[in-house]
Design an enzyme around this catalytic site. Structure first.
Site, mmCIF file in Angstrom:
data_model
loop_
_atom_site.group_PDB
_atom_site.id
_atom_site.type_symbol
_atom_site.label_atom_id
_atom_site.label_comp_id
_atom_site.label_asym_id
_atom_site.label_seq_id
_atom_site.Cartn_x
_atom_site.Cartn_y
_atom_site.Cartn_z
ATOM 1 N N SER A 27 16.092 -1.761 32.104
ATOM 2 C CA SER A 27 15.463 -1.660 30.779
ATOM 3 C C SER A 27 15.062 -0.227 30.443
ATOM 4 O O SER A 27 14.438 0.007 29.411
ATOM 5 C CB SER A 27 14.224 -2.556 30.719
ATOM 6 O OG SER A 27 13.253 -2.125 31.663
ATOM 7 N N ASN A 114 3.743 -6.229 36.397
ATOM 8 C CA ASN A 114 3.372 -7.231 35.394
ATOM 9 C C ASN A 114 2.165 -6.794 34.568
ATOM 10 O O ASN A 114 2.176 -6.873 33.327
ATOM 11 C CB ASN A 114 3.086 -8.574 36.065
ATOM 12 C CG ASN A 114 4.317 -9.176 36.708
ATOM 13 O OD1 ASN A 114 5.404 -8.609 36.634
ATOM 14 N ND2 ASN A 114 4.156 -10.328 37.344
ATOM 15 N N HIS A 160 8.769 -15.214 -14.351
ATOM 16 C CA HIS A 160 10.135 -15.758 -14.286
ATOM 17 C C HIS A 160 11.167 -14.703 -14.730
ATOM 18 O O HIS A 160 12.247 -15.062 -15.215
ATOM 19 C CB HIS A 160 10.273 -17.018 -15.143
ATOM 20 C CG HIS A 160 9.233 -18.056 -14.859
ATOM 21 N ND1 HIS A 160 9.325 -18.942 -13.807
ATOM 22 C CD2 HIS A 160 8.052 -18.336 -15.471
ATOM 23 C CE1 HIS A 160 8.272 -19.738 -13.793
ATOM 24 N NE2 HIS A 160 7.469 -19.376 -14.784
ATOM 25 N N SER A 281 28.959 6.709 -7.510
ATOM 26 C CA SER A 281 29.988 5.724 -7.213
ATOM 27 C C SER A 281 31.257 6.438 -6.744
ATOM 28 O O SER A 281 31.550 7.561 -7.160
ATOM 29 C CB SER A 281 30.292 4.909 -8.470
ATOM 30 O OG SER A 281 31.503 4.200 -8.331
ATOM 31 N N LYS A 287 28.105 6.572 -12.923
ATOM 32 C CA LYS A 287 27.060 5.787 -12.271
ATOM 33 C C LYS A 287 26.320 6.558 -11.188
ATOM 34 O O LYS A 287 26.889 7.372 -10.485
ATOM 35 C CB LYS A 287 27.662 4.538 -11.604
ATOM 36 C CG LYS A 287 28.023 3.429 -12.590
ATOM 37 C CD LYS A 287 28.685 2.262 -11.855
ATOM 38 C CE LYS A 287 27.676 1.441 -11.086
ATOM 39 N NZ LYS A 287 27.540 1.804 -9.695
ATOM 40 N N ASN A 289 23.637 5.120 -8.120
ATOM 41 C CA ASN A 289 23.146 3.873 -7.539
ATOM 42 C C ASN A 289 21.849 4.088 -6.758
ATOM 43 O O ASN A 289 21.731 5.068 -6.024
ATOM 44 C CB ASN A 289 24.202 3.286 -6.601
ATOM 45 C CG ASN A 289 25.542 3.090 -7.275
ATOM 46 O OD1 ASN A 289 25.590 2.653 -8.419
ATOM 47 N ND2 ASN A 289 26.618 3.422 -6.587
ATOM 48 N N GLU A 294 17.858 -0.028 -2.187
ATOM 49 C CA GLU A 294 18.599 -1.190 -1.707
ATOM 50 C C GLU A 294 18.554 -1.267 -0.180
ATOM 51 O O GLU A 294 18.452 -2.355 0.396
ATOM 52 C CB GLU A 294 20.031 -1.130 -2.219
ATOM 53 C CG GLU A 294 20.123 -1.348 -3.730
ATOM 54 C CD GLU A 294 21.489 -1.028 -4.309
ATOM 55 O OE1 GLU A 294 22.400 -0.694 -3.513
ATOM 56 O OE2 GLU A 294 21.648 -1.110 -5.534
ATOM 57 N N GLN A 326 11.117 -8.765 28.888
ATOM 58 C CA GLN A 326 11.772 -7.465 28.759
ATOM 59 C C GLN A 326 12.379 -7.285 27.369
ATOM 60 O O GLN A 326 12.546 -6.156 26.899
ATOM 61 C CB GLN A 326 12.861 -7.342 29.834
ATOM 62 C CG GLN A 326 13.492 -5.971 29.933
ATOM 63 C CD GLN A 326 14.280 -5.819 31.214
ATOM 64 O OE1 GLN A 326 13.711 -5.792 32.305
ATOM 65 N NE2 GLN A 326 15.588 -5.760 31.098
#
Length: 463
Positions: A27, A114, A160, A281, A287, A289, A294, A326
């Site tokens: 680990s 532990n 709504h 884009s 465009k 974005n 997002e 772990q």
């Protein structure tokens, strides 16, 4: 620099395992992140051993100097951890042995991996609860700054996703401030549930050595020790609480991001995201974005699932320690890292982006956002019951829609077609700005109430 040493647990009992077993068992690639915490726990445990005279004062000094050297090597990126020694605990002990010799073999007296890992993980969670609260406050400050700038900016409030009533943008943003403020309270609960020290529990039954738990608590900054050794080594509830708190923060980040994405669309045109946090884009040159928002929304959805992932790891495990534990750290570390990144990005978006100061008002007018105020006009000024007023105004809205007009474009004669009691006073109620200032309650969008809320919030984030 690679410090090599024979695998610590290589004995007649812990004989050499297959490479495939080593691959699933090791680990160190994940829990190396507990380096700082494990060093602190080792120093505290060494001090407790010195108090019991298990080690001498000279040996304590030698151990601390060795740990100092390990910290220095780690800081300068001169350590390559060994996968043969499985985890951070065995790696540090192995490195310490390479530096100070057989004195390092005394360091594990009276403890177990532990209680060691349980303590390390609690310290990590406590540290990062504090850091997360700090980052959330930075975001809250950035939200407050936008709220101050936009105290007179009127936008539609939605139910709504339909235009409902006008509110100020400041009032809308302050709703998110309140969400993140609640998140701080959740993290304080996590801190409270995490602030118990498992050291002294050893493997599960408690240590055979009368370790000074008060000393250990003082050295590591815990409020108290765990009450039960079995619970101490098996308790990962604090990890679940931590992840659930992260889930709540991510819920609010995702909600805010989703709204800003909608507002940035050509249809709403309420928000212009900074070019530093939007992309073009590949095919459509006109465009840009809102990719950053997002991605925050997407990552937030993943983070929310992680508390369920950990619950599935822990579910139905008998007492006490199992190797399943772990798996907790990767879930916690990844969720925390993604959340911090999302908060930092949203903070910068809030600093650098702009809100449209015109279009919100127009959307309100075009979509009859003051209709409820008109119903109240009939109630307050003409003593018509609200239900009857509601029906009258609904008929007027339907009439205006057919005429392709908003309320301010209707004449008094138009209104009086629906009720003769209506007079010039109705035009005061049509006005969108008056709708905002007409609100009376302390939690409302009335600019004077919002200004008070902002002032109160500024005092809070400065604490």
């Amino acid at each position: 620099m690679v410090l090599k040493r024979k695998k610590i647990l290589s004995t007649s009992i812990n004989k050499k395992t297959s490479k495939l077993m080593d691959s699933i068992n090791t680990s160190i690639d994940i829990d190396s992140r507990l380096f700082t915490e494990d060093i602190a726990v080792t120093r505290a445990h060494a001090l407790a051993l010195e108090k019991l005279k298990i080690i001498s004062n000279q040996e304590l000094i030698k151990i601390n100097k060795g740990l100092d050297k390990i910290v220095n090597l780690h800081t300068n990126k001169k350590i390559k951890f060994s996968r043969a020694n499985e985890d951070i605990h065995m790696n540090i002990e192995s490195l310490l042995h390479s530096i100070i010799g057989n004195t390092a073999s005394k360091i594990h007296t009276g403890r177990s991996r532990n209680d060691q890992v349980a303590t390390d993980t609690r310290l990590w969670v406590l540290k990062n609860c504090k850091n997360l609260k700090k980052q959330i406050k930075f975001l809250m400050k950035d939200i407050l700054n936008q709220a101050k700038i936009n105290q007179t900016n009127i936008i539609p409030g939605f139910t709504h996703l339909q235009v409902a009533q006008p509110v100020t943008l400041a009032h809308h943003l302050m709703a998110y401030y309140e969400m993140f403020k609640r998140d701080l309270s959740h993290l304080e609960f996590v801190e409270q549930m995490t602030n118990e020290n498992p050291l002294g529990s050893a493997a599960l039954a408690g240590s055979n050595y009368k370790l000074d738990t008060s000393l250990l608590n003082k050295e590591l900054g815990f409020n108290e020790s765990k009450n039960n050794s079995l619970d101490a080594v098996s308790d990962r509830d604090f990890c679940v609480y931590f992840l659930q708190s992260l889930a709540m923060v991510s819920l609010h980040l995702g909600k805010m991001s989703s709204e800003l994405i909608l507002w940035s669309s050509n249809i709403f045109n309420l928000f212009e995201i900074s070019k530093n946090y939007s992309t073009g884009s590949s095919i459509m040159p006109q465009k840009r974005n809102p990719d950053s928002l997002e991605l925050i929304r997407g990552k937030s959805n993943i983070i929310r699932n992680q508390s369920s992932s950990l619950l599935n790891v822990l579910a139905n495990l008998p007492l006490t320690y199992f190797k399943d534990f772990q798996e907790d750290k990767k879930i916690i570390f990844d969720s925390y890292d993604d959340l911090i990144l999302c908060i930092e990005v949203l903070s910068e978006i809030m600093k650098e982006s702009k809100f449209n100061k015109v279009n919100g008002y127009k959307i309100c007018e075009d979509n009859f956002a003051s209709a409820t105020d008109l119903a109240d006009y009939l109630v307050l000024e003409k003593k018509i019951t609200f239900r009857d007023s509601y029906k009258i105004i609904a008929s007027i809205v339907s009439y205006a829609q057919k005429k392709k007009k908003n309320m301010s474009q209707l004449t008094l004669q138009d209104f009086q077609k629906f009720n003769k009691k209506i007079d010039q006073g109705i035009f005061k109620y049509i006005d969108i700005k008056n709708s905002i200032t007409r609100k009376k309650t302390t939690m409302s969008t009335n600019p004077s109430k919002v200004a008070q809320a902002i002032k109160k919030a500024e005092k809070f984030v400065k604490k």
